[in-house]
Write a protein that holds these residues in place. Sequence first.
Motif, PDB file in Angstrom:
ATOM      1  N   PHE A  61      47.697  75.328  -1.405  1.00 12.90           N
ATOM      2  CA  PHE A  61      48.687  74.254  -1.377  1.00 12.90           C
ATOM      3  C   PHE A  61      48.103  73.022  -0.688  1.00 12.90           C
ATOM      4  O   PHE A  61      47.389  73.128   0.310  1.00 12.90           O
ATOM      5  N   CYS A  62      48.427  71.855  -1.213  1.00 14.08           N
ATOM      6  CA  CYS A  62      48.032  70.603  -0.585  1.00 14.08           C
ATOM      7  C   CYS A  62      49.135  70.190   0.389  1.00 14.08           C
ATOM      8  O   CYS A  62      50.224  70.764   0.381  1.00 14.08           O
ATOM      9  N   PRO A  63      48.888  69.205   1.257  1.00 20.13           N
ATOM     10  CA  PRO A  63      49.919  68.801   2.230  1.00 20.13           C
ATOM     11  C   PRO A  63      51.237  68.377   1.593  1.00 20.13           C
ATOM     12  O   PRO A  63      52.292  68.470   2.224  1.00 20.13           O
ATOM     13  N   ARG A  64      51.213  67.906   0.348  1.00 18.15           N
ATOM     14  CA  ARG A  64      52.444  67.484  -0.324  1.00 18.15           C
ATOM     15  C   ARG A  64      53.233  68.671  -0.876  1.00 18.15           C
ATOM     16  O   ARG A  64      54.337  68.497  -1.379  1.00 18.15           O
ATOM     17  N   GLY A  65      52.646  69.866  -0.803  1.00 16.84           N
ATOM     18  CA  GLY A  65      53.332  71.047  -1.275  1.00 16.84           C
ATOM     19  C   GLY A  65      52.965  71.468  -2.681  1.00 16.84           C
ATOM     20  O   GLY A  65      53.427  72.511  -3.156  1.00 16.84           O
ATOM     21  N   ASN A  66      52.140  70.674  -3.372  1.00 20.95           N
ATOM     22  CA  ASN A  66      51.692  71.041  -4.713  1.00 20.95           C
ATOM     23  C   ASN A  66      50.722  72.213  -4.638  1.00 20.95           C
ATOM     24  O   ASN A  66      49.916  72.310  -3.712  1.00 20.95           O
ATOM     25  N   ARG A  67      50.780  73.076  -5.622  1.00 25.94           N
ATOM     26  CA  ARG A  67      49.890  74.244  -5.658  1.00 25.94           C
ATOM     27  C   ARG A  67      48.783  74.005  -6.668  1.00 25.94           C
ATOM     28  O   ARG A  67      49.004  73.546  -7.788  1.00 25.94           O
ATOM     29  N   TYR A  68      47.528  74.336  -6.267  1.00 18.84           N
ATOM     30  CA  TYR A  68      46.361  74.119  -7.117  1.00 18.84           C
ATOM     31  C   TYR A  68      45.526  75.397  -7.191  1.00 18.84           C
ATOM     32  O   TYR A  68      45.641  76.298  -6.352  1.00 18.84           O
ATOM     33  N   ARG A  69      44.675  75.427  -8.199  1.00 18.88           N
ATOM     34  CA  ARG A  69      43.727  76.527  -8.352  1.00 18.88           C
ATOM     35  C   ARG A  69      42.339  75.928  -8.520  1.00 18.88           C
ATOM     36  O   ARG A  69      42.126  75.065  -9.370  1.00 18.88           O
ATOM     37  N   GLN A  70      41.400  76.354  -7.689  1.00 17.06           N
ATOM     38  CA  GLN A  70      40.038  75.821  -7.752  1.00 17.06           C
ATOM     39  C   GLN A  70      39.319  76.428  -8.949  1.00 17.06           C
ATOM     40  O   GLN A  70      39.221  77.647  -9.077  1.00 17.06           O
ATOM     41  N   ILE A  71      38.793  75.570  -9.811  1.00 18.70           N
ATOM     42  CA  ILE A  71      38.141  76.054 -11.028  1.00 18.70           C
ATOM     43  C   ILE A  71      36.622  75.911 -10.967  1.00 18.70           C
ATOM     44  O   ILE A  71      35.915  76.467 -11.803  1.00 18.70           O
ATOM     45  N   ASP A  72      36.126  75.176  -9.986  1.00 19.96           N
ATOM     46  CA  ASP A  72      34.682  75.005  -9.831  1.00 19.96           C
ATOM     47  C   ASP A  72      34.266  75.445  -8.439  1.00 19.96           C
ATOM     48  O   ASP A  72      34.890  75.063  -7.440  1.00 19.96           O
ATOM     49  N   GLY A  73      33.206  76.234  -8.360  1.00 21.08           N
ATOM     50  CA  GLY A  73      32.676  76.631  -7.070  1.00 21.08           C
ATOM     51  C   GLY A  73      33.634  77.504  -6.280  1.00 21.08           C
ATOM     52  O   GLY A  73      34.539  78.138  -6.819  1.00 21.08           O
ATOM     53  N   VAL A  74      33.410  77.532  -4.963  1.00 18.75           N
ATOM     54  CA  VAL A  74      34.210  78.346  -4.055  1.00 18.75           C
ATOM     55  C   VAL A  74      34.758  77.445  -2.960  1.00 18.75           C
ATOM     56  O   VAL A  74      34.045  76.584  -2.449  1.00 18.75           O
ATOM     57  N   ALA A  75      36.000  77.644  -2.600  1.00 18.78           N
ATOM     58  CA  ALA A  75      36.619  76.843  -1.550  1.00 18.78           C
ATOM     59  C   ALA A  75      35.928  77.104  -0.218  1.00 18.78           C
ATOM     60  O   ALA A  75      35.680  78.256   0.152  1.00 18.78           O
ATOM     61  N   ILE A  76      35.610  76.027   0.502  1.00 20.51           N
ATOM     62  CA  ILE A  76      35.032  76.169   1.834  1.00 20.51           C
ATOM     63  C   ILE A  76      36.081  76.797   2.756  1.00 20.51           C
ATOM     64  O   ILE A  76      37.215  76.348   2.817  1.00 20.51           O
ATOM     65  N   GLY A  77      35.699  77.846   3.461  1.00 21.09           N
ATOM     66  CA  GLY A  77      36.644  78.577   4.295  1.00 21.09           C
ATOM     67  C   GLY A  77      37.188  79.817   3.626  1.00 21.09           C
ATOM     68  O   GLY A  77      37.887  80.602   4.263  1.00 21.09           O
ATOM     69  N   SER A  78      36.875  80.002   2.350  1.00 23.70           N
ATOM     70  CA  SER A  78      37.312  81.202   1.652  1.00 23.70           C
ATOM     71  C   SER A  78      36.656  82.439   2.270  1.00 23.70           C
ATOM     72  O   SER A  78      35.479  82.408   2.627  1.00 23.70           O
ATOM     73  N   PRO A  79      37.404  83.551   2.424  1.00 28.39           N
ATOM     74  CA  PRO A  79      36.814  84.765   3.001  1.00 28.39           C
ATOM     75  C   PRO A  79      35.585  85.251   2.232  1.00 28.39           C
ATOM     76  O   PRO A  79      34.704  85.885   2.814  1.00 28.39           O
ATOM     77  N   LEU A  80      35.528  84.971   0.927  1.00 29.70           N
ATOM     78  CA  LEU A  80      34.392  85.406   0.121  1.00 29.70           C
ATOM     79  C   LEU A  80      33.340  84.307  -0.042  1.00 29.70           C
ATOM     80  O   LEU A  80      32.351  84.502  -0.735  1.00 29.70           O
ATOM     81  N   GLY A  81      33.551  83.155   0.587  1.00 35.34           N
ATOM     82  CA  GLY A  81      32.650  82.026   0.391  1.00 35.34           C
ATOM     83  C   GLY A  81      31.210  82.318   0.752  1.00 35.34           C
ATOM     84  O   GLY A  81      30.289  82.044  -0.024  1.00 35.34           O
ATOM     85  N   VAL A  82      30.995  82.878   1.942  1.00 33.45           N
ATOM     86  CA  VAL A  82      29.628  83.152   2.403  1.00 33.45           C
ATOM     87  C   VAL A  82      28.961  84.206   1.530  1.00 33.45           C
ATOM     88  O   VAL A  82      27.773  84.098   1.200  1.00 33.45           O
ATOM     89  N   LEU A  83      29.723  85.244   1.144  1.00 34.13           N
ATOM     90  CA  LEU A  83      29.173  86.288   0.278  1.00 34.13           C
ATOM     91  C   LEU A  83      28.677  85.700  -1.042  1.00 34.13           C
ATOM     92  O   LEU A  83      27.556  85.981  -1.474  1.00 34.13           O
ATOM     93  N   LEU A  84      29.494  84.876  -1.674  1.00 30.69           N
ATOM     94  CA  LEU A  84      29.094  84.296  -2.948  1.00 30.69           C
ATOM     95  C   LEU A  84      27.967  83.281  -2.781  1.00 30.69           C
ATOM     96  O   LEU A  84      27.093  83.187  -3.632  1.00 30.69           O
ATOM     97  N   ALA A  85      27.984  82.543  -1.683  1.00 25.59           N
ATOM     98  CA  ALA A  85      26.915  81.570  -1.437  1.00 25.59           C
ATOM     99  C   ALA A  85      25.570  82.280  -1.262  1.00 25.59           C
ATOM    100  O   ALA A  85      24.555  81.887  -1.856  1.00 25.59           O
ATOM    101  N   ASN A  86      25.559  83.340  -0.461  1.00 28.36           N
ATOM    102  CA  ASN A  86      24.330  84.102  -0.260  1.00 28.36           C
ATOM    103  C   ASN A  86      23.859  84.746  -1.561  1.00 28.36           C
ATOM    104  O   ASN A  86      22.657  84.770  -1.870  1.00 28.36           O
ATOM    105  N   SER A  87      24.795  85.273  -2.318  1.00 31.52           N
ATOM    106  CA  SER A  87      24.441  85.932  -3.573  1.00 31.52           C
ATOM    107  C   SER A  87      23.893  84.928  -4.579  1.00 31.52           C
ATOM    108  O   SER A  87      22.906  85.197  -5.272  1.00 31.52           O
ATOM    109  N   PHE A  88      24.519  83.756  -4.670  1.00 31.70           N
ATOM    110  CA  PHE A  88      24.056  82.737  -5.603  1.00 31.70           C
ATOM    111  C   PHE A  88      22.652  82.263  -5.243  1.00 31.70           C
ATOM    112  O   PHE A  88      21.784  82.123  -6.112  1.00 31.70           O
TER     113      PHE A  88
END
Length: 207
Positions: A61-88
């Motif tokens: 959710f953004c501060p305005r309350g809109n809901r989004y889905r990330q379609i490119d890359g991995v969100a910074i702070g995602s629990p799986l972010g480091v795993l996917l970054a290392n794997s890539f």
Amino acid sequence: MHARVILASLDVENLFINIQVDHTINYITKRVHYNSTPKLNIPEVVLRTLIERSTKEAPFFCPRGNRYRQIDGVAIGSPLGVLLANSFMGIIEEEVFSTTEKTYIYCRYIEDIFIKSANEECIELLRLILQKTSGLTLTTESSADEMLPFLDILVKQIDNSFNKGVYVKATNSDHCLHGESECPQRYKDTTIRVYVGGTLTHCSTCQ
């Protein structure tokens, strides 16, 4: 007289948002189910679905309350972010070093790469190959007087070994949390642990 070598670091710009998610998920599931010992007791299709749901389909959710889905890359702070970054980055390194000779030393911490090489031409060539293979942008920092800051460590080349110390940026004001400030004691204790712990883990000597 030891032969002159170059210390350098390569830094990947905006790694997390440029990860090729589908390619990385294929890499992870392949390694887990075909190159892992012991085998993971979970079907490959289930593992793949779980990772996809946690990355490609995780809404935010953004501060305005809109809901989004990330379609490119991995969100910074995602629990799986480091795993996917290392794997890539592992995918890129396997491809590059299957045809390209490694430098004297090549070490990586997520998107930060430490290199010891014979000359700057070899470092630049490796940077260009990594960049071309990955589609990422990499920047280079070379050593000065055989010293190189890497992460929060200052590495100094001495003959065939390294001497390490805590790296302090030129902009550092030498100020920290005051011991008599009105601040919870746990923050003051943490400040001391950071200074003392960094010295014990980062420095080669007590001097």
